[in-house]
Design an enzyme around this catalytic site. Structure first.
Site, PDB file in Angstrom:
ATOM      1  CB  SER A  80      -0.935   0.147   1.171  1.00  0.00           C
ATOM      2  OG  SER A  80      -0.138   0.074   2.520  1.00  0.00           O
ATOM      3  CD  GLU A 134      -2.237  -3.107  -0.587  1.00  0.00           C
ATOM      4  OE1 GLU A 134      -2.977  -3.150   0.275  1.00  0.00           O
ATOM      5  OE2 GLU A 134      -1.187  -3.939  -0.913  1.00  0.00           O
ATOM      6  NE  ARG A 193      -6.254   3.693  13.951  1.00  0.00           N
ATOM      7  CZ  ARG A 193      -5.388   3.204  13.035  1.00  0.00           C
ATOM      8  NH1 ARG A 193      -5.804   1.985  12.312  1.00  0.00           N
ATOM      9  NH2 ARG A 193      -4.338   3.786  12.707  1.00  0.00           N
ATOM     10  CD1 TRP A 234      -7.141 -10.002  11.777  1.00  0.00           C
ATOM     11  CD2 TRP A 234      -6.582  -8.832   9.925  1.00  0.00           C
ATOM     12  NE1 TRP A 234      -5.949 -10.002  12.132  1.00  0.00           N
ATOM     13  CE2 TRP A 234      -5.536  -9.211  11.008  1.00  0.00           C
ATOM     14  CE3 TRP A 234      -6.314  -8.264   8.903  1.00  0.00           C
ATOM     15  CZ2 TRP A 234      -4.237  -8.727  10.756  1.00  0.00           C
ATOM     16  CZ3 TRP A 234      -5.155  -7.829   8.844  1.00  0.00           C
ATOM     17  CH2 TRP A 234      -4.088  -7.925   9.916  1.00  0.00           C
ATOM     18  CG  HIS A 262       4.893   0.193  12.883  1.00  0.00           C
ATOM     19  ND1 HIS A 262       5.896  -0.843  12.556  1.00  0.00           N
ATOM     20  CD2 HIS A 262       3.727  -0.429  12.786  1.00  0.00           C
ATOM     21  CE1 HIS A 262       5.513  -1.841  12.073  1.00  0.00           C
ATOM     22  NE2 HIS A 262       3.917  -1.755  12.214  1.00  0.00           N
TER      23      HIS A 262
HETATM   24  N1  GLN Z   1       0.063  -5.378   1.429  1.00  0.00           N
HETATM   25  C1  GLN Z   1      -0.460  -4.849   2.634  1.00  0.00           C
HETATM   26  C2  GLN Z   1      -0.132  -3.452   2.632  1.00  0.00           C
HETATM   27  O1  GLN Z   1       0.829  -2.930   2.242  1.00  0.00           O
HETATM   28  C3  GLN Z   1      -0.049  -5.558   3.874  1.00  0.00           C
HETATM   29  C4  GLN Z   1      -0.454  -4.823   5.011  1.00  0.00           C
HETATM   30  C5  GLN Z   1      -0.037  -5.630   6.304  1.00  0.00           C
HETATM   31  O2  GLN Z   1       0.800  -6.537   6.369  1.00  0.00           O
HETATM   32  N2  GLN Z   1      -0.821  -5.656   7.394  1.00  0.00           N
HETATM   33  O3  GLN Z   1      -0.807  -2.543   3.149  1.00  0.00           O
END
Ligand code: GLN
Ligand code: ZN
Length: 795
Positions: free
Chosen positions: A474, A525, A556, A602, A735
């Protein structure tokens, strides 16, 4: 030992209730407060109002207001953080937030959760095998415990003032310590998190120092007139690194102290549930220690044997018969049968005499509030569901039936049976076409050619430099993207306009990656609201809710999809977007899918068949997608499995079977790829110890993992375990908003190159970039590419 004068526990209770508010009111007021849009007084008033309406709601649903059947388990952020603050376990780097009495105000409390400037917040990690995250307390050899906060008492008094005698809920001492992180010396203010703990130290070593604080807490509740307190000990359902005997000995010691240092009614009666799994061996230990009631999870765990039940003395048994983790109406007949079986092992008339009570398997914090709010859901599907409020009614119906009361319960039982019947007769729940295809998957379908052979073929077609650079998928989700998605959903943006907007975004992202010099590109994405929901929305067998929010952490929330039927893919999902991205560039574009285990983890998953079977169906749908991507000329396909470790069973004995089916699901999804197609996977964490073999068995060509914060710690471990596939340890910690310098990134790449053969090493960020801003991402990726180039030049 048990105090005969203990007040009776109600026949029906719940272990906890959602707390974010039916319309996520708490989220809104807390975030408004953080943003400076509201005052502390408003926040506290609104939170109090929410607690009040929750108590009223639970009374309306049928829980008695005067017998401690209503838990008081409110939290502004997290129950483990609340325990840490209550017990005075505030790391010294937050010392400046304490007032002269050593108390923390609400803004200070939030700072522990969120950090401030250079002061890092507490770490966050998964709460058992759920998708809820708690804040990890830091306990060192010198952490000073004291009763530093009266939030537990205040909540009880608040209910009492309004005529509701609640049951305070606190994380129990053994669980609190087992969930904590061991730290060493801690230095004050602003300092980085503490140093490493002394060798051999574990927070459980501090049990004796912690217990007096619990004793004091119990006294304060006793003085206030609380008849019962609930001390949650889910950690007793888990196999830890600490030997089981040590954990059980700690539990026995802890509760012997709590039960005898003070006696009733100086303290409340102790109710100690062990939710989230089975802990047959822990129940007699708790009973022997003198707790007045033990709780067990009858959904995840087996009913204790008569021998175990015989060891429980006078302790009340509180059986979690209604699933706190799932959204299906309970099979009341089956649940009642289990309860009756349990009762048969207890003295005659146990339920009638208050020796056996009914509850939920866990707190209801993992499910949404009320199915009644789901007006847009297909009415038939809706009729199969039970959210928190419906589960309260189920617990009450079971308790009524168990204690021999007829009337209301039989109606509830009839309805439950009808709805279940309608569920299993629905043609979408069991599709022979899907089942035939799943049954036809043979060993050869989940086996690819040798890794070495694949690697050679891929090197030839892909022609990548050593240390190829890429991202996890993403790119930042800008407000324009979100608003386009929202307008499309609302019907304000036509299909064509929406497609054009997304294509424009994809083109922008492709151009940016080319300009940055990345080797393997992604489409970014932009069209995905969420990596699971996006797929769920396009697969048959799933449904989405409108208000089905559950707390993930703090404010969240996520809205899990409901996987209710057999899964099939009516049409390709990602192919057009990926193909479009590939058409814009000569560089390889990596296709991006979410793996079967993560989709299960999830979502709310059907409970009428083993998860292995459901996973295989999801995997088969993804397999079709992989085949279509490959046919569209996409030579690299990534299947993300960030939740692989999250579902790892809490008890070691269940792990091999889980790893077996989860690995097989991944291979069903990916092994259709030809020799030349490079399969990637992405795992969001860096602790592998117990699952390295499983990760190897996924048989992916390249695995990207989180590694920046831990400075590649995992790599020697992977190497030692003989892991010899492509690996992309994250060199940019996404992060944090911090942009690392080129030197820092180069150092991490260099470190990685020491333990991974350059032919196998990839250079990428820790995770997707969707939560970051372009101002951070652009320079960070630029440095990442430059750093890779520098290390590459030295090879
Ligand atoms: N492909 C997803 C992204 O890049 C992977 C996200 C994840 O591992 N939580 O957002
Ligand atoms: Zn990730």
């Amino acid at each position: 030992m048990t105090d005969r004068t203990a007040p009776q526990l109600p026949a029906a209770t719940i272990l906890g209730y959602p707390r974010i508010g039916p319309l996520r009111e708490l989220k809104r007021v807390v975030e408004a407060f953080w943003a400076g849009h509201s005052e502390l007084d408003d926040l506290e008033a609104q939170a109090a109002e929410q607690r009040r309406s929750q108590r009223t709601r639970l009374v309306d649903l049928g829980l008695a207001p005067d017998d401690a059947s209503i838990p008081s388990d409110f939290s502004y952020y997290d129950q483990v953080l609340d325990a840490a603050v209550t017990l005075g376990a505030v790391p010294p780097r937050f010392a400046h937030l304490l007032d002269e009495d050593g108390a923390l105000d609400l803004p200070g409390y939030f700072t522990l959760a969120r950090g401030e400037g250079d002061v890092a917040p507490l770490e966050m990690t998964k709460w058992f095998d759920t998708n809820y995250h708690y804040l990890v307390p830091e306990i060192g050899p010198r952490t000073e415990f004291r009763l530093a906060d009266d939030r537990v008492l205040r909540l009880f008094l608040e209910g009492a003032t309004e005529g509701v005698t609640t049951r305070p809920v606190v994380v129990g001492p053994v669980t609190f310590l087992l969930l904590s992180k061991a730290v060493g010396e801690q230095h004050g203010e602003g300092a980085a998190p503490a140093t490493a703990p002394p060798a051999g130290f574990t927070p459980l070593d501090r049990l004796e120092d912690l217990l007096p604080v619990y004793v004091e807490l119990l006294r304060s509740l006793g003085r206030a007139g609380a008849p019962w307190v609930q001390l949650d000990e889910p950690a007793l359902a888990v196999d830890w690194d600490v030997p089981r005997e040590r954990v059980l000995a700690a539990a026995e010691r802890a509760y012997a102290v709590l039960a005898t240092e003070t006696t009733r009614p100086e303290r409340p009666a102790l109710f100690v549930p062990v939710p989230y799994g089975s802990a047959e061996d822990a129940l007699p230990v708790l009973a022997r220690a003198g707790v007045e009631a033990v709780g067990l999870d009858l959904v995840r765990g087996a009913a204790p044997s008569p021998e175990v039940l015989a060891q429980l003395g006078d302790a009340v048994v509180v059986a979690g018969a209604v699933d706190g983790r799932n959204v299906w109406r309970t099979d009341l007949d089956a649940a009642l049968a289990r309860l009756q079986e349990l009762e048969a092992g207890l003295p005659d008339g146990a339920a009638r005499d208050g020796r056996l009570c009914v509850t939920t398997s866990t707190s209801l914090q993992h499910v949404p509030y009320d199915v009644g709010a789901e007006r847009a859901l297909d009415p038939q599907l809706r009729s199969w569901l039970a959210f928190a409020d419906q589960k309260v009614e189920e617990v009450l119906a079971l308790a009524t039936a168990l204690t021999g009361g007829p009337g209301a319960a039989s109606e509830a039982f009839r309805t439950a049976a009808d709805r279940r019947r309608s569920r299993f007769e629905h043609p979408g729940v069991r599709r022979e076409d899907v089942r035939r295809r799943v049954a036809a998957i043979g060993e050869e379908d989940v086996t690819r050619a040798d890794f070495a052979e694949r690697a050679a073929a891929q090197a030839e077609v892909l022609d990548l430099p050593p240390l190829p650079t890429t991202t996890i998928g993403s790119f930042p989700q800008t407000s324009e993207i979100r608003s386009a998605r929202a307008r499309h959903r609302a019907g304000d943006l036509s299909e064509e306009e929406y497609t054009a907007a997304m294509r424009a975004e994809i083109e922008r992202v492709v151009r940016l990656q080319e300009e940055l010099g990345l080797d393997v590109l992604v489409h970014g994405e932009p069209e995905r609201n969420d990596m699971v929901q996006y797929f769920a929305e396009q697969l048959e067998g799933f449904a989405a809710t409108e208000h089905g929010w559950v707390q993930s952490y703090g404010t969240r929330c996520t809205r899990p999809s409901i996987l209710w039927g057999d899964v099939a893919r009516p049409a390709p999902i990602t192919v057009e977007w990926t193909r479009y991205a590939a058409s814009l560039t000569d560089k390889p574009v990596k296709g991006m899918l979410t793996g079967p285990v993560t989709i299960l983890a999830w979502s709310f998953v059907r409970d009428d068949q083993p998860p292995a079977d459901t996973a295989a169906q999801v995997a088969l749908a993804l397999r079709e997608e992989v085949a279509d991507l490959e046919a569209a000329g996409i030579g690299i396909i990534q299947v993300d499995e960030p939740a692989l470790r999250e579902l790892l069973p809490l008890r070691a004995e269940h792990r091999p079977a889980y790893l077996d089916w989860s690995v097989r699901a991944f291979r069903i999804a990916t092994a259709v790829a030809g020799l030349r197609t490079q399969v990637h996977t992405h795992l969001c964490y860096s602790e592998f110890g117990d699952v390295i073999d499983a990760i190897d068995a996924l048989d992916a060509d390249v695995t990207s993992i989180e590694a920046a914060r831990s400075r590649m710690e995992v790599l020697p471990e992977l190497h030692a375990a003989g892991f010899a596939r492509g690996v992309g340890p994250g060199v940019y910690d996404i992060h944090s908003p911090r942009v690392p310098s080129e030197d820092e990134v180069a150092e991490l790449v260099g470190l990685a190159a020491e333990s991974v053969h350059p032919r196998l090493l990839w250079v990428n960020p820790d995770c997707g970039l969707k939560t970051r801003r372009y101002e951070e991402v652009e320079p960070a990726l630029r440095r990442l590419v430059a750093a890779a180039g520098r290390v590459r030049a030295r090879l």
